[in-house]
Scaffold this motif. Sequence first.
Motif, short mmCIF file in Angstrom:
data_model
loop_
_atom_site.label_atom_id
_atom_site.label_comp_id
_atom_site.label_asym_id
_atom_site.label_seq_id
_atom_site.Cartn_x
_atom_site.Cartn_y
_atom_site.Cartn_z
N ARG A 119 0.85 -1.19 0.00
CA ARG A 119 0.00 0.00 0.00
C ARG A 119 0.88 1.23 0.00
O ARG A 119 1.74 1.37 0.85
CB ARG A 119 -0.87 0.05 1.26
N THR A 133 4.67 0.95 1.21
CA THR A 133 5.19 -0.17 1.96
C THR A 133 4.17 -1.29 2.05
O THR A 133 3.05 -1.17 1.58
CB THR A 133 5.60 0.25 3.38
N TYR A 134 4.61 -2.37 2.67
CA TYR A 134 3.73 -3.49 2.90
C TYR A 134 2.94 -3.28 4.19
O TYR A 134 3.46 -2.82 5.19
CB TYR A 134 4.53 -4.78 3.02
N GLU A 135 1.66 -3.63 4.13
CA GLU A 135 0.84 -3.67 5.33
C GLU A 135 0.28 -5.07 5.46
O GLU A 135 0.23 -5.84 4.50
CB GLU A 135 -0.31 -2.66 5.24
#
Lengths: 117, 118
Positions: free
Chosen positions: A100, A103-105
């Motif tokens: 997102r 970065t990664y969520e």
Amino acid sequence: GAVVSQHPSRVICKSGTSVKIECRSLDFQATTMFWYRQFPKKSLMLMATSNEGSKATYEQGVEKDKFLINHASLTLSTLTVTSAHPEDSSFYICSARVFRDTTYEQYFGPGTRLTVT
Amino acid sequence: AQTVTQSQPEMSVQEAETVTLSCTYDTSENNYYLFWYKQPPSRQMILVIRQEAYKQQNATENRFSVNFQKAAKSFSLKISDSQLGDTAMYFCAFMNLFTQGGSEKLVFGKGTKLTVNP
């Protein structure tokens, strides 16, 4: 968006049997999913990282042969508790990784309560 | 290894008031993310807010805001105008970027149980 489901929500099984828990990403594809275990009133403990098309990476102290993880598609990971015993009773939560913005969520499933009698 | 510490096991606040939950973390890394997750009685984990370590500006999401102090390794959550629906466990979490293998795992604190009283 980013909905993750788990099935079943609750399961009761007898000692010595195996139980499979499914984790699905409903509206996105997830190459990586995570499996956690949560004891009552405690934090989440990461058990393993599930990568689509490859073997799972287990955290130290987690028995690979007891907690089998399969990530056969980009929307489904399964956790099988083999030869379950009462001490395996716990709340199991999966999450799926989504990129997102920058970065990664992680988005979490609603959890599965396993009771071994 | 990274650690996340939440020093307040339980807190309570009156409806409509403001409450701040504390979180500190320990890392030698420079690139990372911090998160606050909420777990209501339903046990569903919900992302409340995230903060990129490279950003000096504190993240805000409606009634939720953070006070990110990178040098002090502190990441507190402020909830304004508390509502009954805010009653939940709140977990602070750390994620390191560019880890070996690229798994970007979350490391959770032990949680703070927040009760909003009417």
